[in-house]
Design a protein around this motif. Sequence first.
Motif, PDB file in Angstrom:
ATOM      1  N   ILE A 109      50.827  64.320  -2.204  1.00 55.78           N
ATOM      2  CA  ILE A 109      52.007  63.501  -1.945  1.00 55.78           C
ATOM      3  C   ILE A 109      51.572  62.038  -1.889  1.00 55.78           C
ATOM      4  O   ILE A 109      50.581  61.709  -1.233  1.00 55.78           O
ATOM      5  CB  ILE A 109      52.683  63.887  -0.613  1.00 55.78           C
ATOM      6  N   THR A 110      52.315  61.173  -2.569  1.00 57.36           N
ATOM      7  CA  THR A 110      52.092  59.740  -2.458  1.00 57.36           C
ATOM      8  C   THR A 110      53.171  59.174  -1.542  1.00 57.36           C
ATOM      9  O   THR A 110      54.368  59.320  -1.815  1.00 57.36           O
ATOM     10  CB  THR A 110      52.162  59.054  -3.830  1.00 57.36           C
ATOM     11  N   SER A 111      52.733  58.577  -0.444  1.00 52.15           N
ATOM     12  CA  SER A 111      53.650  58.085   0.578  1.00 52.15           C
ATOM     13  C   SER A 111      53.185  56.728   1.074  1.00 52.15           C
ATOM     14  O   SER A 111      52.026  56.572   1.465  1.00 52.15           O
ATOM     15  CB  SER A 111      53.716  59.079   1.752  1.00 52.15           C
ATOM     16  N   GLU A 112      54.070  55.753   1.006  1.00 52.52           N
ATOM     17  CA  GLU A 112      53.787  54.416   1.529  1.00 52.52           C
ATOM     18  C   GLU A 112      52.473  53.846   0.985  1.00 52.52           C
ATOM     19  O   GLU A 112      51.704  53.217   1.699  1.00 52.52           O
ATOM     20  CB  GLU A 112      53.773  54.438   3.055  1.00 52.52           C
ATOM     21  N   GLY A 113      52.235  54.098  -0.286  1.00 58.66           N
ATOM     22  CA  GLY A 113      51.063  53.548  -0.942  1.00 58.66           C
ATOM     23  C   GLY A 113      49.801  54.364  -0.816  1.00 58.66           C
ATOM     24  O   GLY A 113      48.777  54.027  -1.416  1.00 58.66           O
TER      25      GLY A 113
END
Length: 246
Positions: free
Chosen positions: A83-87
Amino acid sequence: MITTYRLLTTAGLFLTLSKGAFSQALNDSSYIAAASQNLTNFYLSQQRESSSIFNGRYYFDHISLHDNEHTFFGNGQFVQGSITSEGYSYNDLDVAYDIVRDELIVIGPDKKSKVIVNPKFVESFFVQGHTFINLKTDTESEEQIPSGYYDLLHKGPSVLLAKRQKKVHESVNQFDVKRNASVNDRYYLLRDSVFRQVKTKGDLVNLFGTNRSQIQQYIKTNKLNFKKEKERSILRVVGYFDSIKN
C-alpha cells in the motif's frame, strides 16, 4: 510516528558497547553497516505499526454467499501486497480488496484483526499482480467517473482503468435466503482529459476519432471477440492505438 525519545533510547543502546568493543567496531565497516541497517529497520517497523493505514474500522465478513463464492477481488484470500499511503510504500502486508463494498482491508500488526484502510490515506495498492489507484473525482460532474479504487490496466499515451465490482443477488424460498455474486466490471478510457466508459466495441471505436478505420481493421484482422473476451480485446485495441500514435 516514532518519538524522539525512543530514537535516542535506541541510539543509546547501540552505543553501550565496551570501550574495546566500540573501538573494534569502528574499524569494522560491515559491523557499522549492519548496526545502521538494524537501527533503520527498527525505525521503519515502528513507523509502519503506527501508520494511519491501521487506524481504520474493523472489517467483518458481512455477506454469506453460497457455492464458495466471496466478495473479494482475485482468489478470495488475504495475500501479500503493498500500500502506498501519504508518500510511503508499505510492503509485505496481508491485504484483500472487497469489491462489493469497494474497501481495502489489511491484517493489523497483531496478525489477527482485519482493518478497513481509510481511503483518504490511500494513494494506490498492489495485490495479486494488479495495481489499483485511488481516484478522487468531483462526482457532481456528469463527465466524471465516481471516486474509488480502479485497476490500472494500461498506462501510456492512453490510460485504461477497470472498476472491479461484484453484485450480490438474493433468491428467497421457504427455507432460506440464497445469495450469489456476479462480476460486474466496468472499463474507462481517458480521452480528451476525461474518462469515458467503454461498454461496447462501438463505444471504443468511436473514441478514436480519425483513427476509427484503422482500429476497425485491427479488430477484424485479429478476430477480437468483445462478447467473450471483452477486457482482453479492449486492452489489445488500446495497446495498438498507442503503438501507431508513437
